[in-house]
Design a protein around this motif. Structure first.
Motif, PDB file in Angstrom:
ATOM      1  N   VAL A  42       0.851  -1.202   0.000  1.00 32.13           N
ATOM      2  CA  VAL A  42       0.000   0.000   0.000  1.00 32.13           C
ATOM      3  C   VAL A  42       0.884   1.249   0.000  1.00 32.13           C
ATOM      4  CG1 VAL A  42      -1.671   1.337   1.357  1.00 32.13           C
ATOM      5  CG2 VAL A  42      -1.983  -1.109   1.092  1.00 32.13           C
ATOM      6  N   TYR A  46       1.096   4.046  -3.124  1.00 32.70           N
ATOM      7  CA  TYR A  46       0.791   5.481  -3.031  1.00 32.70           C
ATOM      8  C   TYR A  46       2.040   6.339  -3.205  1.00 32.70           C
ATOM      9  CZ  TYR A  46      -4.075   4.634  -2.057  1.00 32.70           C
ATOM     10  OH  TYR A  46      -5.388   4.273  -2.188  1.00 32.70           O
ATOM     11  N   GLY A  98      -4.127   9.475   7.341  1.00 33.50           N
ATOM     12  CA  GLY A  98      -4.060   8.985   5.956  1.00 33.50           C
ATOM     13  C   GLY A  98      -4.219  10.171   5.017  1.00 33.50           C
ATOM     14  N   CYS A  99      -3.385  11.196   5.272  1.00 36.83           N
ATOM     15  CA  CYS A  99      -3.528  12.481   4.563  1.00 36.83           C
ATOM     16  C   CYS A  99      -3.158  12.407   3.090  1.00 36.83           C
ATOM     17  CB  CYS A  99      -2.632  13.517   5.239  1.00 36.83           C
ATOM     18  SG  CYS A  99      -0.875  13.025   5.219  1.00 36.83           S
ATOM     19  N   ASP A 120       0.551   9.648   7.515  1.00 43.10           N
ATOM     20  CA  ASP A 120       0.304   8.676   6.446  1.00 43.10           C
ATOM     21  C   ASP A 120       1.443   7.657   6.447  1.00 43.10           C
ATOM     22  OD1 ASP A 120      -1.604   8.871   3.661  1.00 43.10           O
ATOM     23  OD2 ASP A 120       0.146   7.549   3.545  1.00 43.10           O
ATOM     24  N   ILE A 121       1.143   6.462   5.957  1.00 48.64           N
ATOM     25  CA  ILE A 121       2.165   5.411   5.896  1.00 48.64           C
ATOM     26  C   ILE A 121       3.158   5.662   4.753  1.00 48.64           C
ATOM     27  CG2 ILE A 121       0.829   3.888   4.358  1.00 48.64           C
ATOM     28  CD1 ILE A 121       1.835   1.491   5.958  1.00 48.64           C
ATOM     29  N   ALA A 122       2.737   6.390   3.733  1.00 44.93           N
ATOM     30  CA  ALA A 122       3.565   6.583   2.533  1.00 44.93           C
ATOM     31  C   ALA A 122       4.446   7.821   2.679  1.00 44.93           C
ATOM     32  CB  ALA A 122       2.667   6.699   1.305  1.00 44.93           C
ATOM     33  N   ASP A 155       2.801   4.016  10.100  1.00 45.60           N
ATOM     34  CA  ASP A 155       1.753   3.053   9.825  1.00 45.60           C
ATOM     35  C   ASP A 155       0.732   3.185  10.952  1.00 45.60           C
ATOM     36  OD1 ASP A 155       0.084   0.907   9.583  1.00 45.60           O
ATOM     37  OD2 ASP A 155       1.651  -0.524   9.047  1.00 45.60           O
ATOM     38  N   GLN A 178     -10.100  10.110   5.354  1.00 47.33           N
ATOM     39  CA  GLN A 178     -10.802  10.078   4.069  1.00 47.33           C
ATOM     40  C   GLN A 178     -10.243   9.013   3.130  1.00 47.33           C
ATOM     41  OE1 GLN A 178     -13.463  11.765   3.989  1.00 47.33           O
ATOM     42  NE2 GLN A 178     -13.113  13.211   5.662  1.00 47.33           N
ATOM     43  N   PHE A 179     -11.098   8.035   2.799  1.00 49.62           N
ATOM     44  CA  PHE A 179     -10.760   6.937   1.883  1.00 49.62           C
ATOM     45  C   PHE A 179      -9.573   6.118   2.407  1.00 49.62           C
ATOM     46  CE2 PHE A 179     -12.701  10.311  -0.759  1.00 49.62           C
ATOM     47  CZ  PHE A 179     -13.794   9.614  -1.251  1.00 49.62           C
ATOM     48  N   VAL A 180      -9.517   5.898   3.692  1.00 49.96           N
ATOM     49  CA  VAL A 180      -8.368   5.235   4.318  1.00 49.96           C
ATOM     50  C   VAL A 180      -8.747   4.046   5.203  1.00 49.96           C
ATOM     51  CG1 VAL A 180      -6.370   5.582   5.844  1.00 49.96           C
ATOM     52  CG2 VAL A 180      -7.133   7.463   4.393  1.00 49.96           C
ATOM     53  N   TYR A 183      -8.229   0.151   4.746  1.00 51.45           N
ATOM     54  CA  TYR A 183      -6.934  -0.545   4.722  1.00 51.45           C
ATOM     55  C   TYR A 183      -6.641  -1.212   6.056  1.00 51.45           C
ATOM     56  CZ  TYR A 183      -6.290   1.910   0.369  1.00 51.45           C
ATOM     57  OH  TYR A 183      -6.458   2.377  -0.902  1.00 51.45           O
ATOM     58  N   MET A 194      -5.931   1.731  14.373  1.00 56.22           N
ATOM     59  CA  MET A 194      -6.328   2.885  13.547  1.00 56.22           C
ATOM     60  C   MET A 194      -7.417   3.686  14.272  1.00 56.22           C
ATOM     61  SD  MET A 194      -5.656   4.201  10.468  1.00 56.22           S
ATOM     62  CE  MET A 194      -5.582   3.511   8.851  1.00 56.22           C
TER      63      MET A 194
HETATM   64  N1  SAM Z   1      -7.005  11.002   2.600  1.00 56.56           N
HETATM   65  C1  SAM Z   1      -6.388  11.349   1.339  1.00 56.56           C
HETATM   66  C2  SAM Z   1      -7.414  11.921   0.407  1.00 56.56           C
HETATM   67  O1  SAM Z   1      -8.616  11.810   0.639  1.00 56.56           O
HETATM   68  O2  SAM Z   1      -6.995  12.524  -0.597  1.00 56.56           O
HETATM   69  C3  SAM Z   1      -5.687  10.134   0.699  1.00 56.56           C
HETATM   70  C4  SAM Z   1      -6.573   8.977   0.387  1.00 56.56           C
HETATM   71  S1  SAM Z   1      -5.753   7.626  -0.425  1.00 56.56           S
HETATM   72  C5  SAM Z   1      -7.071   6.874  -1.266  1.00 56.56           C
HETATM   73  C6  SAM Z   1      -5.465   6.493   0.894  1.00 56.56           C
HETATM   74  C7  SAM Z   1      -4.306   6.889   1.795  1.00 56.56           C
HETATM   75  O3  SAM Z   1      -4.289   6.013   2.930  1.00 56.56           O
HETATM   76  C8  SAM Z   1      -2.959   6.741   1.129  1.00 56.56           C
HETATM   77  O4  SAM Z   1      -2.251   7.966   1.205  1.00 56.56           O
HETATM   78  C9  SAM Z   1      -2.259   5.638   1.930  1.00 56.56           C
HETATM   79  O5  SAM Z   1      -0.864   5.776   1.998  1.00 56.56           O
HETATM   80  C10 SAM Z   1      -2.942   5.814   3.275  1.00 56.56           C
HETATM   81  N2  SAM Z   1      -2.806   4.608   4.128  1.00 56.56           N
HETATM   82  C11 SAM Z   1      -3.112   3.334   3.812  1.00 56.56           C
HETATM   83  N3  SAM Z   1      -2.811   2.503   4.826  1.00 56.56           N
HETATM   84  C12 SAM Z   1      -2.324   3.288   5.823  1.00 56.56           C
HETATM   85  C13 SAM Z   1      -1.810   3.018   7.126  1.00 56.56           C
HETATM   86  N4  SAM Z   1      -1.756   1.783   7.585  1.00 56.56           N
HETATM   87  N5  SAM Z   1      -1.394   4.053   7.884  1.00 56.56           N
HETATM   88  C14 SAM Z   1      -1.443   5.332   7.412  1.00 56.56           C
HETATM   89  N6  SAM Z   1      -1.888   5.644   6.178  1.00 56.56           N
HETATM   90  C15 SAM Z   1      -2.335   4.646   5.398  1.00 56.56           C
END
Ligand code: SAM
Length: 370
Positions: A42, A46, A98-99, A120-122, A155, A178-180, A183, A194
């Motif tokens: 993941v 990203y 998960g910004c 964010d993890i990425a 993470d 948002q959209f996170v 995962y 989380m």
């Molecule tokens: N929230 C942002 C937006 O709405 O534009 C980004 C959404 S993107 C679809 C999902 C995000 O979740 C990615 O940036 C990904 O790296 C982050 N993510 C996924 N698993 C995660 C984790 N375990 N910890 C932190 N961030 C995570």
């Protein structure tokens, strides 16, 4: 009811569930390997996503859908900020869990918040988010006070964020995810961490808001499909099996027009609701995007924002035709509607494929009980 019984009772309500697979089905070693691979995948996915310019974005098949999703987030964030302010809070602090690359930075700026923590993890995404923020600060007018911010690569399903905050005893009025969240539903431990990160530093009365796919809708579409997948030209969802939907670790693969191509997990909402209670959170609202749209579009200020954000496509489009690559059947619904209206009238719509993808999602609002 103890935790195990609670899980069993909830699992009985999973749509068409024949049995609920426990996490013991796999050896600990296999589970760890899979977990490491999944989270790394993941983050890598990203991190590798390229930022594309406006020209490329507007040619994309999902241009309007992305704007529509952004409109949903804008309204959700704006209305939550209004509620926080109605509670008397002036200096609003926000955690963006998960910004990503900072897709919501402008929304926080518009909302006039005081402090933002982005996690964010990425790592590459967090760096891009930080440089977007610094750019924004540099280019802002001297009279505008831009919020302070901290950026954390972590993470959030494994690490305790509160240990990383710059400010001791940092608390938040809002956590936005948002959209996170999907995962994290790989395992109970991850989903719980989380949730802990989202809720433990919220002030009493603070909000946990977010968007995630609706598990019922995903399972409904899977069950209606002849195969293990469904979708259209712009998105595809593939499951490994059907009829058996474990509460955690129910993996599917989601791909969307060169933007997302990763494994995700079903979030069984009644379970999330139950888990959130452990953090003193009560559900205020849960709505599919379709319901949210129908409710908000009745208000002129939300409609104006939609126009401003180009969240819907004008139909018929200016020159009366469609881009060659897009079939007429993508707009049958709009054509029918137009036929019922006075001639020459235009309306705002999404293509059928975009709507099929956008209508998978739901939004939620939890509030911390005082
Ligand atoms: N929230 C942002 C937006 O709405 O534009 C980004 C959404 S993107 C679809 C999902 C995000 O979740 C990615 O940036 C990904 O790296 C982050 N993510 C996924 N698993 C995660 C984790 N375990 N910890 C932190 N961030 C995570």
């Amino acid at each position: 009811m103890d935790a195990t019984k609670e899980k069993e009772a909830l699992s009985m309500k999973t749509p068409n569930s024949k049995r609920t697979r426990g996490e013991d089905d796999e050896s600990p070693a296999a589970k760890t390997k899979q977990a490491v691979d999944h989270n790394t995948n993941v983050a890598n996915h990203y991190n590798q996503l390229q930022e594309v310019g406006l020209a490329a974005r507007s040619n994309s098949r999902i241009f309007f859908m992305r704007n529509f999703n952004n409109w949903v987030k804008s309204v959700l964030i704006g209305e939550t900020l209004d509620k926080v302010r109605a509670g008397g809070h002036r200096h609003v602090s926000v955690l963006d869990l998960g910004c990503g690359k900072g897709g919501d930075l402008l929304k926080w700026r518009k909302g006039g918040i005081g402090h933002l923590v982005c996690a964010d993890i990425a790592g590459v995404s967090v760096e891009q988010c930080q440089s977007r923020y610094e750019d924004m600060r540099r280019k802002s007018h001297a009279s505008e006070k831009i919020f302070s911010a901290q950026f954390i690569t972590a993470d959030c399903t494994k690490e305790v964020l509160s240990e990383k905050f710059d400010r001791p005893n940092q608390t938040f009025d809002i956590c936005s995810c948002q959209f996170v969240y999907h995962y994290s539903f790989e395992s109970e431990a991850k989903a719980d961490m989380m949730l802990r990160n989202a809720c433990e530093s919220l002030k009493p009365g603070g909000f946990f808001i977010g968007t995630t796919p609706d598990a019922y809708e995903l399972v409904k579409r899977l069950e209606a499909s002849d195969s293990l997948s469904f979708g259209n030209d712009i998105f595809k969802v593939s499951f490994q099996s059907r009829g058996d939907y474990p509460l955690f670790g129910c993996q599917y693969h989601f791909s969307l027009e060169q933007v997302v191509n990763v494994p995700e997990f079903l979030v069984y909402f009644p379970l999330l609701e139950r888990m959130a209670l452990h953090y003193g959170m009560r559900l205020v609202s849960k709505q599919r995007f379709s319901q949210f749209f129908e409710e908000k579009v009745k208000h002129s200020h939300h409609r104006s924002l939609m126009m401003k954000m180009s969240s819907l496509e004008t139909f018929p489009c200016e020159d009366g035709g469609r881009p060659e690559s897009v079939g007429e059947d993508e707009y049958c619904h709009a054509r029918e509607h137009c036929n019922r209206m006075a001639s020459g009238m235009r309306l705002g719509t999404l293509s059928r494929s975009e709507w099929e993808a956008a209508s998978i999602y739901l939004l939620f609002i939890f509030q911390k009980m005082s």
